[in-house]
Write a protein that holds these residues in place. Sequence first.
Motif, PDB file in Angstrom:
ATOM      1  N   ARG A  68       0.839  -1.211   0.000  1.00 25.91           N
ATOM      2  CA  ARG A  68       0.000   0.000   0.000  1.00 25.91           C
ATOM      3  C   ARG A  68       0.867   1.252   0.000  1.00 25.91           C
ATOM      4  O   ARG A  68       0.554   2.243  -0.677  1.00 25.91           O
ATOM      5  N   VAL A  69       1.966   1.221   0.758  1.00 28.14           N
ATOM      6  CA  VAL A  69       2.888   2.357   0.779  1.00 28.14           C
ATOM      7  C   VAL A  69       3.517   2.553  -0.596  1.00 28.14           C
ATOM      8  O   VAL A  69       3.639   3.679  -1.092  1.00 28.14           O
ATOM      9  N   THR A  70       3.916   1.463  -1.253  1.00 23.72           N
ATOM     10  CA  THR A  70       4.498   1.544  -2.592  1.00 23.72           C
ATOM     11  C   THR A  70       3.495   2.141  -3.578  1.00 23.72           C
ATOM     12  O   THR A  70       3.850   2.981  -4.419  1.00 23.72           O
ATOM     13  N   ALA A  71       2.234   1.714  -3.478  1.00 22.43           N
ATOM     14  CA  ALA A  71       1.193   2.245  -4.372  1.00 22.43           C
ATOM     15  C   ALA A  71       1.017   3.749  -4.165  1.00 22.43           C
ATOM     16  O   ALA A  71       0.901   4.509  -5.132  1.00 22.43           O
ATOM     17  N   LEU A  72       1.036   4.189  -2.911  1.00 24.29           N
ATOM     18  CA  LEU A  72       0.887   5.620  -2.623  1.00 24.29           C
ATOM     19  C   LEU A  72       2.093   6.404  -3.145  1.00 24.29           C
ATOM     20  O   LEU A  72       1.938   7.521  -3.649  1.00 24.29           O
ATOM     21  N   SER A  73       3.292   5.837  -3.023  1.00 22.71           N
ATOM     22  CA  SER A  73       4.490   6.540  -3.505  1.00 22.71           C
ATOM     23  C   SER A  73       4.434   6.763  -5.013  1.00 22.71           C
ATOM     24  O   SER A  73       4.962   7.754  -5.530  1.00 22.71           O
ATOM     25  N   ARG A  74       3.783   5.844  -5.728  1.00 22.31           N
ATOM     26  CA  ARG A  74       3.651   6.010  -7.175  1.00 22.31           C
ATOM     27  C   ARG A  74       2.601   7.052  -7.517  1.00 22.31           C
ATOM     28  O   ARG A  74       2.694   7.734  -8.545  1.00 22.31           O
ATOM     29  N   ILE A  75       1.588   7.171  -6.692  1.00 25.58           N
ATOM     30  CA  ILE A  75       0.520   8.137  -6.942  1.00 25.58           C
ATOM     31  C   ILE A  75       1.028   9.565  -6.811  1.00 25.58           C
ATOM     32  O   ILE A  75       0.577  10.472  -7.524  1.00 25.58           O
ATOM     33  N   ILE A  76       1.996   9.783  -5.926  1.00 30.30           N
ATOM     34  CA  ILE A  76       2.482  11.137  -5.626  1.00 30.30           C
ATOM     35  C   ILE A  76       2.928  11.881  -6.878  1.00 30.30           C
ATOM     36  O   ILE A  76       2.691  13.086  -7.022  1.00 30.30           O
ATOM     37  N   THR A  77       3.566  11.181  -7.810  1.00 32.83           N
ATOM     38  CA  THR A  77       4.144  11.845  -8.983  1.00 32.83           C
ATOM     39  C   THR A  77       3.204  11.882 -10.189  1.00 32.83           C
ATOM     40  O   THR A  77       3.618  12.269 -11.282  1.00 32.83           O
ATOM     41  N   HIS A 144       0.550  18.837  -2.159  1.00 34.06           N
ATOM     42  CA  HIS A 144      -0.435  18.355  -3.128  1.00 34.06           C
ATOM     43  C   HIS A 144      -0.906  16.950  -2.757  1.00 34.06           C
ATOM     44  O   HIS A 144      -2.091  16.631  -2.911  1.00 34.06           O
ATOM     45  N   PHE A 145       0.005  16.129  -2.272  1.00 29.77           N
ATOM     46  CA  PHE A 145      -0.393  14.774  -1.885  1.00 29.77           C
ATOM     47  C   PHE A 145      -1.274  14.806  -0.644  1.00 29.77           C
ATOM     48  O   PHE A 145      -2.218  14.018  -0.521  1.00 29.77           O
ATOM     49  N   LYS A 146      -0.997  15.717   0.271  1.00 25.50           N
ATOM     50  CA  LYS A 146      -1.878  15.883   1.444  1.00 25.50           C
ATOM     51  C   LYS A 146      -3.287  16.271   0.998  1.00 25.50           C
ATOM     52  O   LYS A 146      -4.281  15.726   1.490  1.00 25.50           O
ATOM     53  N   ALA A 147      -3.356  17.209   0.058  1.00 27.04           N
ATOM     54  CA  ALA A 147      -4.666  17.645  -0.440  1.00 27.04           C
ATOM     55  C   ALA A 147      -5.372  16.504  -1.160  1.00 27.04           C
ATOM     56  O   ALA A 147      -6.584  16.319  -1.017  1.00 27.04           O
ATOM     57  N   TYR A 148      -4.612  15.735  -1.942  1.00 26.72           N
ATOM     58  CA  TYR A 148      -5.196  14.581  -2.642  1.00 26.72           C
ATOM     59  C   TYR A 148      -5.756  13.584  -1.639  1.00 26.72           C
ATOM     60  O   TYR A 148      -6.863  13.071  -1.811  1.00 26.72           O
ATOM     61  N   SER A 149      -4.997  13.283  -0.592  1.00 25.72           N
ATOM     62  CA  SER A 149      -5.438  12.323   0.415  1.00 25.72           C
ATOM     63  C   SER A 149      -6.687  12.810   1.120  1.00 25.72           C
ATOM     64  O   SER A 149      -7.592  12.032   1.432  1.00 25.72           O
ATOM     65  N   LEU A 150      -6.749  14.104   1.362  1.00 26.82           N
ATOM     66  CA  LEU A 150      -7.913  14.681   2.032  1.00 26.82           C
ATOM     67  C   LEU A 150      -9.147  14.608   1.137  1.00 26.82           C
ATOM     68  O   LEU A 150     -10.239  14.252   1.584  1.00 26.82           O
ATOM     69  N   ARG A 151      -8.969  14.910  -0.144  1.00 28.37           N
ATOM     70  CA  ARG A 151     -10.096  14.838  -1.073  1.00 28.37           C
ATOM     71  C   ARG A 151     -10.523  13.387  -1.296  1.00 28.37           C
ATOM     72  O   ARG A 151     -11.704  13.103  -1.505  1.00 28.37           O
ATOM     73  N   LEU A 152      -9.567  12.489  -1.253  1.00 32.52           N
ATOM     74  CA  LEU A 152      -9.893  11.073  -1.384  1.00 32.52           C
ATOM     75  C   LEU A 152     -10.787  10.640  -0.232  1.00 32.52           C
ATOM     76  O   LEU A 152     -11.673   9.805  -0.390  1.00 32.52           O
ATOM     77  N   LYS A 153     -10.571  11.246   0.907  1.00 29.09           N
ATOM     78  CA  LYS A 153     -11.356  10.912   2.092  1.00 29.09           C
ATOM     79  C   LYS A 153     -12.748  11.525   2.038  1.00 29.09           C
ATOM     80  O   LYS A 153     -13.734  10.893   2.415  1.00 29.09           O
ATOM     81  N   HIS A 154     -12.830  12.754   1.538  1.00 31.23           N
ATOM     82  CA  HIS A 154     -14.108  13.471   1.573  1.00 31.23           C
ATOM     83  C   HIS A 154     -14.905  13.392   0.276  1.00 31.23           C
ATOM     84  O   HIS A 154     -16.120  13.502   0.285  1.00 31.23           O
ATOM     85  N   ASP A 155     -14.194  13.224  -0.850  1.00 26.30           N
ATOM     86  CA  ASP A 155     -14.860  13.320  -2.152  1.00 26.30           C
ATOM     87  C   ASP A 155     -14.869  11.993  -2.893  1.00 26.30           C
ATOM     88  O   ASP A 155     -14.287  11.858  -3.961  1.00 26.30           O
ATOM     89  N   ASP A 156     -15.527  11.011  -2.314  1.00 19.84           N
ATOM     90  CA  ASP A 156     -15.681   9.714  -2.986  1.00 19.84           C
ATOM     91  C   ASP A 156     -16.895   9.824  -3.904  1.00 19.84           C
ATOM     92  O   ASP A 156     -18.035   9.724  -3.464  1.00 19.84           O
ATOM     93  N   TRP A 157     -16.650  10.050  -5.207  1.00 19.68           N
ATOM     94  CA  TRP A 157     -17.749  10.331  -6.134  1.00 19.68           C
ATOM     95  C   TRP A 157     -18.712   9.162  -6.238  1.00 19.68           C
ATOM     96  O   TRP A 157     -19.926   9.351  -6.373  1.00 19.68           O
ATOM     97  N   GLU A 158     -18.178   7.929  -6.181  1.00 21.99           N
ATOM     98  CA  GLU A 158     -19.047   6.761  -6.305  1.00 21.99           C
ATOM     99  C   GLU A 158     -19.987   6.657  -5.107  1.00 21.99           C
ATOM    100  O   GLU A 158     -21.178   6.395  -5.256  1.00 21.99           O
ATOM    101  N   THR A 159     -19.430   6.875  -3.918  1.00 22.53           N
ATOM    102  CA  THR A 159     -20.254   6.843  -2.707  1.00 22.53           C
ATOM    103  C   THR A 159     -21.314   7.938  -2.747  1.00 22.53           C
ATOM    104  O   THR A 159     -22.474   7.706  -2.404  1.00 22.53           O
ATOM    105  N   LYS A 160     -20.896   9.129  -3.181  1.00 26.90           N
ATOM    106  CA  LYS A 160     -21.850  10.232  -3.245  1.00 26.90           C
ATOM    107  C   LYS A 160     -22.978   9.941  -4.234  1.00 26.90           C
ATOM    108  O   LYS A 160     -24.132  10.299  -3.993  1.00 26.90           O
ATOM    109  N   TYR A 161     -22.631   9.294  -5.344  1.00 29.43           N
ATOM    110  CA  TYR A 161     -23.654   8.965  -6.338  1.00 29.43           C
ATOM    111  C   TYR A 161     -24.680   8.001  -5.756  1.00 29.43           C
ATOM    112  O   TYR A 161     -25.896   8.203  -5.901  1.00 29.43           O
TER     113      TYR A 161
END
Length: 277
Positions: A68-77, A144-161
């Motif tokens: 999971r850590v490796t996957a997140l490290s790839r997302i950062i860039t 930017h990664f902090k903001a992405y993680s925060l939006r991932l937590k609050h803005d789950d489009w599928e859940t909202k739908y």
Amino acid sequence: MCVVDNKNFGQTVLSYLTEHYKFPATVMVLCVLGASLFAVSRPVVYQSELIFSVGFNAAYNEFNDNKRVTALSRIITTDGVLQAVTDGSPEDAEQSLNKELLSTDYRGKVIRAQNQMTDGMIKIYAHGQTPEEAQNICNGAYEHFKAYSLRLKHDDWETKYVMKELEKKYNSAKQAYDNYCKLNADKIVPDDNNEYYQKKIDLYNNVIKWETTYQDFLRDNLRQKNKKGYQLNLISEATLPTSPIPSRTGFIVGIGFLAGLIICLVYGMLTVKINFK
């Protein structure tokens, strides 16, 4: 044409290159000169580094924590993380995110992120033409990664739908129940034999069904979100580099020399193969 023994092929190639030295010499000079010019013309580059750790809320069956850590490290860039964020949100304010860094687009910058393979730590590397620029890019990537993680937590489009659709079902059922009760208030009698009363009960049960479905979905989604969630902890702030990255001039010139040598050998072998049989 003379016959060349395969056992003496290498010696023949070297002899040919020695006798016709002008072309090989020119190639070697051009390759070494080109590599030298490339080495000295490279801009001065500074590298800043930042380390943070990832703490997961709970184990996740599909992946172990290291994956999971490796996957997140790839997302950062990725561009989706590094692009400019211009729409402020309450979540940003809560996390005290740096709006100036978030409004900067870091796509195309030289940024790497690497799993340190220990304690969920990730290191971000960023290059810049000045120490301050490198440090700023490094801080920006983390922000930017902090903001992405925060939006991932609050803005789950599928859940909202899904939530929106369930709300529609519930509101429709509730409106149908209220309208029926209002239109047939004088006909509804609390009696099992009263068809209007039975219809009212059916409509009411439908309202309860959609309300229960909505509440169950919220609980399940919260459990899954908590299970997949993570927190970021800054361990080492972005460094301000004191010296540029080594230019590695000797290494680059060596690569040029090797490239020239390979070209000369290939040229010699092809020539011998064609002209000597």
